[in-house]
Design a protein around this motif. Structure first.
Motif, mmCIF file in Angstrom:
data_model
loop_
_atom_site.group_PDB
_atom_site.id
_atom_site.type_symbol
_atom_site.label_atom_id
_atom_site.label_comp_id
_atom_site.label_asym_id
_atom_site.label_seq_id
_atom_site.Cartn_x
_atom_site.Cartn_y
_atom_site.Cartn_z
ATOM 1 N N GLY A 65 -38.848 25.087 -61.022
ATOM 2 C CA GLY A 65 -38.510 26.425 -61.480
ATOM 3 C C GLY A 65 -37.118 26.462 -62.082
ATOM 4 N N LYS A 66 -36.673 27.671 -62.371
ATOM 5 C CA LYS A 66 -35.334 27.860 -62.915
ATOM 6 C C LYS A 66 -34.297 27.718 -61.811
ATOM 7 C CE LYS A 66 -36.169 31.133 -66.640
ATOM 8 N NZ LYS A 66 -35.861 32.479 -67.110
ATOM 9 N N ARG A 67 -33.136 27.215 -62.203
ATOM 10 C CA ARG A 67 -31.979 27.207 -61.304
ATOM 11 C C ARG A 67 -30.894 28.020 -61.977
ATOM 12 N NH1 ARG A 67 -30.225 22.609 -57.950
ATOM 13 N NH2 ARG A 67 -28.732 22.149 -59.575
ATOM 14 N N TYR A 76 -15.590 27.909 -64.997
ATOM 15 C CA TYR A 76 -16.261 26.848 -65.739
ATOM 16 C C TYR A 76 -17.378 26.321 -64.856
ATOM 17 C CZ TYR A 76 -12.213 26.692 -68.831
ATOM 18 O OH TYR A 76 -11.232 27.024 -69.717
ATOM 19 N N VAL A 77 -18.560 26.112 -65.431
ATOM 20 C CA VAL A 77 -19.699 25.512 -64.745
ATOM 21 C C VAL A 77 -19.947 24.180 -65.445
ATOM 22 C CG1 VAL A 77 -22.131 25.773 -64.153
ATOM 23 C CG2 VAL A 77 -20.641 27.788 -64.187
ATOM 24 N N TYR A 78 -20.021 23.086 -64.670
ATOM 25 C CA TYR A 78 -20.127 21.766 -65.283
ATOM 26 C C TYR A 78 -21.099 20.884 -64.511
ATOM 27 C CZ TYR A 78 -17.007 20.380 -61.500
ATOM 28 O OH TYR A 78 -16.463 20.137 -60.255
ATOM 29 N N GLY A 94 -20.651 15.017 -66.086
ATOM 30 C CA GLY A 94 -19.644 15.267 -67.121
ATOM 31 C C GLY A 94 -20.201 15.506 -68.506
ATOM 32 N N LEU A 95 -21.519 15.602 -68.657
ATOM 33 C CA LEU A 95 -22.113 15.746 -69.985
ATOM 34 C C LEU A 95 -22.204 17.194 -70.464
ATOM 35 C CD1 LEU A 95 -24.979 13.107 -69.747
ATOM 36 C CD2 LEU A 95 -22.712 12.873 -70.801
ATOM 37 N N THR A 96 -22.160 18.153 -69.536
ATOM 38 C CA THR A 96 -22.324 19.557 -69.917
ATOM 39 C C THR A 96 -21.259 20.409 -69.248
ATOM 40 O OG1 THR A 96 -24.716 19.204 -70.011
ATOM 41 C CG2 THR A 96 -23.959 21.484 -70.011
ATOM 42 N N PHE A 106 -24.061 34.818 -63.968
ATOM 43 C CA PHE A 106 -25.283 34.036 -63.806
ATOM 44 C C PHE A 106 -25.336 33.017 -64.939
ATOM 45 C CE2 PHE A 106 -26.070 38.284 -62.178
ATOM 46 C CZ PHE A 106 -26.610 38.035 -60.926
ATOM 47 N N VAL A 107 -25.456 31.727 -64.603
ATOM 48 C CA VAL A 107 -25.520 30.667 -65.615
ATOM 49 C C VAL A 107 -26.740 29.805 -65.305
ATOM 50 C CG1 VAL A 107 -24.358 28.684 -66.652
ATOM 51 C CG2 VAL A 107 -23.006 30.646 -65.852
ATOM 52 N N GLU A 108 -27.665 29.697 -66.264
ATOM 53 C CA GLU A 108 -28.850 28.862 -66.065
ATOM 54 C C GLU A 108 -28.456 27.397 -66.153
ATOM 55 O OE1 GLU A 108 -33.346 28.262 -67.848
ATOM 56 O OE2 GLU A 108 -32.290 30.149 -68.206
ATOM 57 N N ILE A 109 -28.913 26.619 -65.155
ATOM 58 C CA ILE A 109 -28.599 25.190 -65.092
ATOM 59 C C ILE A 109 -29.888 24.393 -64.916
ATOM 60 C CG2 ILE A 109 -26.252 25.510 -64.208
ATOM 61 C CD1 ILE A 109 -27.359 24.930 -61.382
ATOM 62 N N ASP A 110 -29.795 23.089 -65.137
ATOM 63 C CA ASP A 110 -30.970 22.231 -64.963
ATOM 64 C C ASP A 110 -30.930 21.579 -63.584
ATOM 65 O OD1 ASP A 110 -29.143 20.128 -65.191
ATOM 66 O OD2 ASP A 110 -29.633 19.752 -67.289
#
Length: 122
Positions: A53-55, A72-74, A78-80, A94-98
């Motif tokens: 699902g979504k994170r 900052y969300v990272y 270190g790629l994103t 709210f920040v969508e992450i993988d």
């Protein structure tokens, strides 16, 4: 490549600004000033099956005063890097992450109380 360079500069700058001890994700009611880093546990992330699902990374700056935070969300690889975001007191970001392990850097312009967690939906 530009984001990786920016992220490296941010880590150096925050390190020079006495970045407080690292806090785990999830964390609640954490005092931030001038800056704090939050990270998912690598052990926990590596032992879990990938979410289907979504994170969503959720960052709340508690209170209604004039305090604000730069966030900052990272990804820990270190790629994103997402941000900078400005979050005022009483607001939630709210920040969508993988499915990779993630971290958050929060910098307060004064002492603020912050909650950081991940909402996973199926």
């Amino acid at each position: 490549m530009k984001k990786i360079f920016l992220f490296t500069l941010l880590l150096i700058a925050f390190g020079a600004a006495k970045l407080n001890a690292q806090s785990p994700i999830p964390s609640f009611n954490v005092m931030v000033y001038p800056a704090t880093r939050f990270q998912e546990s690598l052990e926990l992330t590596n032992n879990c099956l990938p979410s289907k699902g979504k994170r969503i990374m959720v960052i709340t700056v508690n209170g209604t005063h004039q305090g604000s935070a730069v966030v900052y969300v990272y990804s820990l690889d270190g790629l994103t890097v997402f941000g900078p975001y400005t979050v005022n007191g009483g607001q939630t970001l709210f920040v969508e992450i993988d499915n990779r392990p993630w971290g958050v850097i929060v910098q307060g312009n004064e002492s603020i109380i912050v909650d950081v967690w991940i909402n996973e939906s199926t």
